[in-house]
Enzyme design. Structure first.
Site, PDB file in Angstrom:
ATOM      1  CG  HIS A 156      50.579-145.405  29.724  1.00 19.50           C
ATOM      2  ND1 HIS A 156      50.268-144.112  29.377  1.00 19.50           N
ATOM      3  CD2 HIS A 156      49.411-145.953  30.137  1.00 19.50           C
ATOM      4  CE1 HIS A 156      48.988-143.883  29.585  1.00 19.50           C
ATOM      5  NE2 HIS A 156      48.436-144.992  30.045  1.00 19.50           N
ATOM      6  CG  ASP A 186      52.387-141.849  28.013  1.00 18.11           C
ATOM      7  OD1 ASP A 186      52.850-142.955  27.688  1.00 18.11           O
ATOM      8  OD2 ASP A 186      51.315-141.705  28.616  1.00 18.11           O
ATOM      9  CB  SER A 260      45.556-144.739  28.283  1.00 11.67           C
ATOM     10  OG  SER A 260      45.895-144.242  29.536  1.00 11.67           O
ATOM     11  N   GLY A 316      72.023-126.450  25.691  1.00 13.66           N
ATOM     12  CA  GLY A 316      73.091-126.587  26.676  1.00 13.66           C
ATOM     13  C   GLY A 316      72.975-125.609  27.815  1.00 13.66           C
TER      14      GLY A 316
END
Length: 528
Positions: A156, A186, A260, A316
């Protein structure tokens, strides 16, 4: 570029858009020395303990003074560690050109003025001003992991950027290229070319970090530049609802917007996490920050470095949490593992013989702690590898091999909506009440009324008493009970008979398999 904050749970992303215009600085005075030891009061003498006083010479102060226990335990600081780690951490500056999207609902006529007049130019400039592209800058953090110039940060921080610049600790600016990114975790990997040697951070084993361990966060909060803060690991395995692979380390080391992508170090100087989000009602640090664990980061970054893309494993299956009630019905000593609630036809699990209602206890030799752990373990498994899984089925443990396939992110399951019209004047089906539920056979009328899956078979719930055992477990009208105690049912009478059998067997909880919106789920309901 999006403003990196999101509202779920009050979690805020940590990069900074724009530059800080003003900073309020508060100074605090200390009134007392927090480390000074209180004076020890002199005990009064008693007659029984009276002793002749012998004159002594006054003590002469020596060159050394013994420290009190509190002073000896005082932290000696983190200067040496910070000095070594700061060159490994970088600031990341990005810029993006934003263009205003035309609003089709806007029908505002432009002001008219005589052509060629000064007002004509003024009105044109005024109307075009809102449509002009504008540059937006954002600041974040990162750290160097390779002498060749590879830098780790958050996705981000660089998402949508036109230009990315990495600023070293000595203020050297280097243009960066994006190697790859992964929005599911992220994380992003950048590459810079530097003529000077680069200080490289080393990943540690985040699984060994414990709650209470000291940690150090380094980053670029609010664009101020390299900043060091310290704290402890506050919690492990946090789920902040940001994705399917949440496994965050929580820390109270002060981190803010702009941190961040910065590293969370242990006291050995190893990276154990990548700072990614904070919980904050104000946008600033309140002592609750979250870091992506290093062990998860290493796997993602290794793939990005090798191919620039991410491949994840797939079984699955659709899983759900093992609750206290479900654990009791399964004979487990505590809630653990992942309960299989549905499978993809022809998927790896179906081919291996996995059944709905199985509880996966281990995957490839590693215990499955809960339903959130299994997706992470499967995602990190090599594609094409055959692994053993241990399952619990009707009280019996079983080990079976299963081959991991590649997850296709855009895979969609086709659904068919064959609505069967109700016959006019059809008689209402009989209704049986049990566990606070009104039950009826699945009929064309109930399929139309509740929009049931055309293939589902079982007993439909028509009404629920909110205070009943079923209501307390959020069973609702339109749910279809397909199994009771892992045995199929197709009529209300079968449901009643199996519930009576469970009571006679002395069971306090019954396991129901319920189809809701075409998706199967298991619900443990206490028997009254």
């Amino acid at each position: 570029m999006r403003q990196d904050s999101f509202s779920r749970l009050g979690i805020a992303r940590l990069s900074v858009a724009g530059l800080v215009s003003a900073i309020a600085v508060a100074s605090f005075g200390l009134g007392v020395d927090a480390w000074s030891a209180p004076a020890v009061p002199t005990a009064p003498a008693t007659k029984a303990a009276a002793v002749p006083i012998v004159p002594t010479k006054p003590a002469v102060a020596g060159p050394t003074v013994a420290l009190s226990p509190s002073a000896a335990a005082r932290p000696q600081g983190y200067a040496d560690l910070a000095e070594r780690l700061l060159p490994m951490v970088v600031n990341i500056s990005t810029s993006q050109t934003l263009r205003r999207r035309p609003d089709p609902n806007e029908a505002q006529p432009a002001p008219q003025a005589p052509q060629g007049s000064p007002l004509d130019d003024f009105f044109k400039d005024f109307m075009d001003r809102g449509n002009r592209p504008r540059r937006v800058q954002s600041l974040g953090s990162g750290f160097i992991i390779d002498p060749a110039g590879y830098v780790v940060t958050n996705n981000h921080v660089i998402d949508g950027a036109d230009e990315i610049t990495v600023i070293l600790n000595d203020t050297t600016s280097l243009p960066a290229t994006l190697v790859g990114k992964d929005d599911k975790t992220d994380l992003a990997l950048l590459k810079v070319n530097s003529k000077q040697p680069l200080a490289v951070a080393k990943f540690g084993d985040s699984d060994k970090s414990r709650v209470g361990d000291l940690v150090m966060a380094i980053g670029d909060p609010f664009g101020l530049g390299g900043t060091v803060t310290t704290g402890i690991v506050s919690a492990r395995n946090r789920d902040i609802n940001s994705g399917s692979y949440d496994d965050f380390i929580q820390t109270d080391a002060p981190i803010n917007r702009g941190n961040s992508g910065g590293p969370l170090f242990n006291m050995d100087g190893e990276v154990i996490g990548v700072n990614s989000a904070i919980y904050s009602p104000t946008g600033g640090s309140v002592g609750i920050g979250f870091a992506i664990p290093a062990n998860q980061t290493k796997n993602v970054i290794a793939q990005l470095k090798a191919t620039g893309k991410i491949q994840r494993g797939w079984l699955g299956v659709r899983i759900q949490q093992v609750s206290d009630e479900i654990a009791e019905t399964m004979g487990l000593d505590r809630p653990r593992g992942a309960l299989i609630a549905g499978m993809t036809d022809g998927g790896p699990a179906a081919k291996a013989g996995v059944l709905n209602g199985d509880v996966v206890l281990s995957f490839d030799g590693k215990p499955v702690g809960d339903n959130r752990a299994l997706p992470r373990m499967v995602a990190e498994a090599p594609i094409g590898k055959t692994v053993n899984i241990e399952i619990l089925r009707k009280g019996q443990r079983k080990t079976m091999p299963i081959t991991v396939q590649r997850l296709v992110e855009d895979e969609k399951v086709a659904s068919v909506d064959n609505k069967t019209p109700a016959k006019p004047g059809a008689p209402k089906p009989p209704v049986t009440v049990n566990l606070g539920m009104s039950l009826a056979p699945v009929s064309p009328d109930s399929r139309r009324r509740f929009r049931l899956d055309p293939k589902v078979q079982g007993v439909v719930v028509t009404e629920v008493d909110a205070d009943s055992p079923a209501g307390q477990k959020n069973i609702r009208p339109g749910d279809v009970i397909t199994e009771v105690a892992q045995q199929k049912v197709i009529s209300p009478e079968e449901v009643s008979a199996k519930l009576d059998a469970e009571r006679k067997a002395g069971h306090k909880v019954v396991l129901l398999q319920v189809s809701r919106g075409g998706e199967l789920t298991f619900i443990g309901v206490r028997l009254p």
